[in-house]
Design a protein around this motif. Structure first.
Motif, PDB file in Angstrom:
ATOM      1  N   UNK A  50       0.853  -1.187   0.000  1.00  0.00           N
ATOM      2  CA  UNK A  50       0.000   0.000   0.000  1.00  0.00           C
ATOM      3  C   UNK A  50       0.892   1.242   0.000  1.00  0.00           C
ATOM      4  N   UNK A  51       1.282   1.667  -1.195  1.00  0.00           N
ATOM      5  CA  UNK A  51       2.201   2.790  -1.348  1.00  0.00           C
ATOM      6  C   UNK A  51       1.575   4.089  -0.847  1.00  0.00           C
ATOM      7  N   UNK A  52       0.295   4.270  -1.117  1.00  0.00           N
ATOM      8  CA  UNK A  52      -0.369   5.525  -0.727  1.00  0.00           C
ATOM      9  C   UNK A  52      -0.339   5.690   0.789  1.00  0.00           C
ATOM     10  N   UNK A  82      14.997   4.984   5.309  1.00  0.00           N
ATOM     11  CA  UNK A  82      13.827   4.419   5.980  1.00  0.00           C
ATOM     12  C   UNK A  82      14.064   4.148   7.462  1.00  0.00           C
ATOM     13  N   UNK A  83      15.242   3.614   7.789  1.00  0.00           N
ATOM     14  CA  UNK A  83      15.498   3.201   9.172  1.00  0.00           C
ATOM     15  C   UNK A  83      15.805   4.362  10.109  1.00  0.00           C
ATOM     16  N   UNK A  84      16.217   5.500   9.557  1.00  0.00           N
ATOM     17  CA  UNK A  84      16.714   6.552  10.451  1.00  0.00           C
ATOM     18  C   UNK A  84      16.363   7.973  10.007  1.00  0.00           C
ATOM     19  N   UNK A  85      15.338   8.127   9.161  1.00  0.00           N
ATOM     20  CA  UNK A  85      15.061   9.491   8.686  1.00  0.00           C
ATOM     21  C   UNK A  85      14.544  10.392   9.796  1.00  0.00           C
ATOM     22  N   UNK A  86      13.880   9.821  10.798  1.00  0.00           N
ATOM     23  CA  UNK A  86      13.415  10.640  11.924  1.00  0.00           C
ATOM     24  C   UNK A  86      14.621  11.214  12.679  1.00  0.00           C
ATOM     25  N   UNK A  87      15.598  10.361  12.973  1.00  0.00           N
ATOM     26  CA  UNK A  87      16.807  10.825  13.665  1.00  0.00           C
ATOM     27  C   UNK A  87      17.605  11.805  12.793  1.00  0.00           C
ATOM     28  N   UNK A  88      17.574  11.577  11.483  1.00  0.00           N
ATOM     29  CA  UNK A  88      18.272  12.501  10.580  1.00  0.00           C
ATOM     30  C   UNK A  88      17.641  13.890  10.620  1.00  0.00           C
ATOM     31  N   UNK A  89      16.320  13.937  10.638  1.00  0.00           N
ATOM     32  CA  UNK A  89      15.626  15.231  10.724  1.00  0.00           C
ATOM     33  C   UNK A  89      15.942  15.908  12.054  1.00  0.00           C
ATOM     34  N   UNK A  90      15.955  15.133  13.115  1.00  0.00           N
ATOM     35  CA  UNK A  90      16.320  15.699  14.422  1.00  0.00           C
ATOM     36  C   UNK A  90      17.718  16.304  14.395  1.00  0.00           C
ATOM     37  N   UNK A  91      18.595  15.731  13.577  1.00  0.00           N
ATOM     38  CA  UNK A  91      19.977  16.202  13.490  1.00  0.00           C
ATOM     39  C   UNK A  91      20.152  17.374  12.534  1.00  0.00           C
ATOM     40  N   UNK A  92      19.126  17.639  11.683  1.00  0.00           N
ATOM     41  CA  UNK A  92      19.208  18.782  10.786  1.00  0.00           C
ATOM     42  C   UNK A  92      18.959  18.511   9.317  1.00  0.00           C
ATOM     43  N   UNK A  93      18.574  17.288   8.956  1.00  0.00           N
ATOM     44  CA  UNK A  93      18.350  16.954   7.550  1.00  0.00           C
ATOM     45  C   UNK A  93      17.217  17.780   6.946  1.00  0.00           C
ATOM     46  N   UNK A  94      17.391  18.149   5.654  1.00  0.00           N
ATOM     47  CA  UNK A  94      16.323  18.837   4.926  1.00  0.00           C
ATOM     48  C   UNK A  94      15.847  18.035   3.715  1.00  0.00           C
ATOM     49  N   UNK A  95      16.502  16.905   3.432  1.00  0.00           N
ATOM     50  CA  UNK A  95      16.055  15.971   2.392  1.00  0.00           C
ATOM     51  C   UNK A  95      16.220  14.566   2.948  1.00  0.00           C
ATOM     52  N   UNK A  96      15.143  13.784   2.954  1.00  0.00           N
ATOM     53  CA  UNK A  96      15.241  12.392   3.384  1.00  0.00           C
ATOM     54  C   UNK A  96      14.900  11.494   2.199  1.00  0.00           C
ATOM     55  N   UNK A  97      15.608  10.365   2.108  1.00  0.00           N
ATOM     56  CA  UNK A  97      15.476   9.457   0.982  1.00  0.00           C
ATOM     57  C   UNK A  97      14.896   8.138   1.510  1.00  0.00           C
ATOM     58  N   UNK A  98      13.611   7.950   1.320  1.00  0.00           N
ATOM     59  CA  UNK A  98      12.897   6.845   1.964  1.00  0.00           C
ATOM     60  C   UNK A  98      12.375   5.881   0.901  1.00  0.00           C
ATOM     61  N   UNK A  99      12.762   4.608   1.033  1.00  0.00           N
ATOM     62  CA  UNK A  99      12.335   3.609   0.058  1.00  0.00           C
ATOM     63  C   UNK A  99      11.461   2.521   0.642  1.00  0.00           C
ATOM     64  N   UNK A 153       8.104  -1.059   0.283  1.00  0.00           N
ATOM     65  CA  UNK A 153       8.371  -2.426   0.705  1.00  0.00           C
ATOM     66  C   UNK A 153       9.828  -2.784   0.503  1.00  0.00           C
ATOM     67  N   UNK A 154      10.219  -3.916   1.033  1.00  0.00           N
ATOM     68  CA  UNK A 154      11.610  -4.360   0.917  1.00  0.00           C
ATOM     69  C   UNK A 154      11.965  -4.571  -0.544  1.00  0.00           C
ATOM     70  N   UNK A 155      13.225  -4.261  -0.887  1.00  0.00           N
ATOM     71  CA  UNK A 155      13.657  -4.348  -2.281  1.00  0.00           C
ATOM     72  C   UNK A 155      14.422  -5.636  -2.545  1.00  0.00           C
ATOM     73  N   UNK A 156      14.283  -6.118  -3.780  1.00  0.00           N
ATOM     74  CA  UNK A 156      15.114  -7.229  -4.214  1.00  0.00           C
ATOM     75  C   UNK A 156      16.530  -6.738  -4.422  1.00  0.00           C
ATOM     76  N   UNK A 157      17.481  -7.607  -4.246  1.00  0.00           N
ATOM     77  CA  UNK A 157      18.884  -7.253  -4.489  1.00  0.00           C
ATOM     78  C   UNK A 157      19.117  -7.037  -5.975  1.00  0.00           C
ATOM     79  N   UNK A 158      19.869  -5.999  -6.295  1.00  0.00           N
ATOM     80  CA  UNK A 158      20.248  -5.773  -7.698  1.00  0.00           C
ATOM     81  C   UNK A 158      21.765  -5.809  -7.750  1.00  0.00           C
TER      82      UNK A 158
END
Length: 260
Positions: free
Chosen positions: A10-12, A229-246, A251-256
């Protein structure tokens, strides 16, 4: 990972929940910092176009891809071109010099987040200058971020923290067709936050501070891309202005194994 019945992702819902976490964390941070609300870049690597269309349908516009050939295919997909005319593609993987033209020629390219060397900056600048002369739709400067290897891992790309100011200076002084919007890092995976803040985030914020003071830039106007995905909340707390969430969205990705 968020799924519907029958195992469908459910991407939405993933987009809405991620944006809610960004908003909540940003509100807590806003009393301490005037940095802008973080931008969500939805990392769609190895995921089908249908899931990108789902995310776009609920207002998501910024998407990140790691692999050149996959980005080429998605950016030129007829459904994307027809239904996602305001999409903004961010390239967030390792870009080899011989793949520059493939990426820069793409429709709706918004940013290269992984400028890790003078050689790559120079190559991008020259290629974009040529494209500007040939294409009416590529008249703006190319948006880029300086990638910094904050963890010191050999397998991670990026300039060393001590060289961040120098690479930023090179882009400013020698690359008139590039718009250096800030800094980016991937950082070490799996930091244990029970031991304290992520040192890689601290290192990137120090580089950000050094660049701002050296070039007399308003810290709120210089982007900081960190957090997944695992740490974007902590990154924002530290000062991030762009988060990269997959995976929190798609969902979990297949290995490429390798880039084509």
């Amino acid at each position: 990972m968020i799924r519907k019945a029958m195992g469908e992702i459910d991407v939405k819902l993933g987009i809405r929940q991620t944006l809610q976490k960004i908003e909540e964390t940003y509100k807590k941070r806003s009393s301490l910092s005037n940095a802008p609300k973080p931008l969500l870049v939805a990392v769609s690597k190895t995921k089908p176009v249908e899931l990108i269309l789902d995310a776009y349908s609920v207002g998501q516009r910024d998407f990140g891809e790691n692999y050149v050939q996959e980005l080429v295919e998605k950016a030129n997909d007829a459904r994307i071109l027809e239904q996602c005319q305001d999409i903004r593609w961010h390239f967030i993987g390792h870009l080899q010099s011989n793949k520059i033209n493939k990426v820069l020629n793409l429709p709706n390219l918004h940013m290269i987040q992984t400028v890790h060397s003078i050689k790559l900056a120079e190559g991008l600048n020259k290629a974009w200058e040529k494209l500007k002369a040939e294409n009416a739709d590529k008249q703006q400067k190319l948006n880029v971020l300086v990638q910094i290897n904050t963890s010191g891992e050999d397998e991670k790309n990026g300039v060393q923290p001590d060289d961040a100011v120098g690479l930023f200076r090179y882009v400013l002084d020698k690359c008139p067709h590039l718009n250096c919007e800030g800094v980016m890092t991937i950082g070490r995976f799996g930091h244990d936050y029970t031991t304290g803040p992520n040192p890689d985030f601290g290192t990137l914020m120090k580089c950000h501070q050094d660049i701002c003071s050296t070039f007399e830039r308003d810290p709120a106007e210089l982007q900081v891309s960190m957090g997944m995905s695992d740490d974007f909340v902590q990154a924002i707390e530290s000062g991030s202005t762009i988060v990269r969430v997959g995976s929190s969205i798609f969902g979990a990705r297949a290995k490429k194994p390798t880039d084509a």
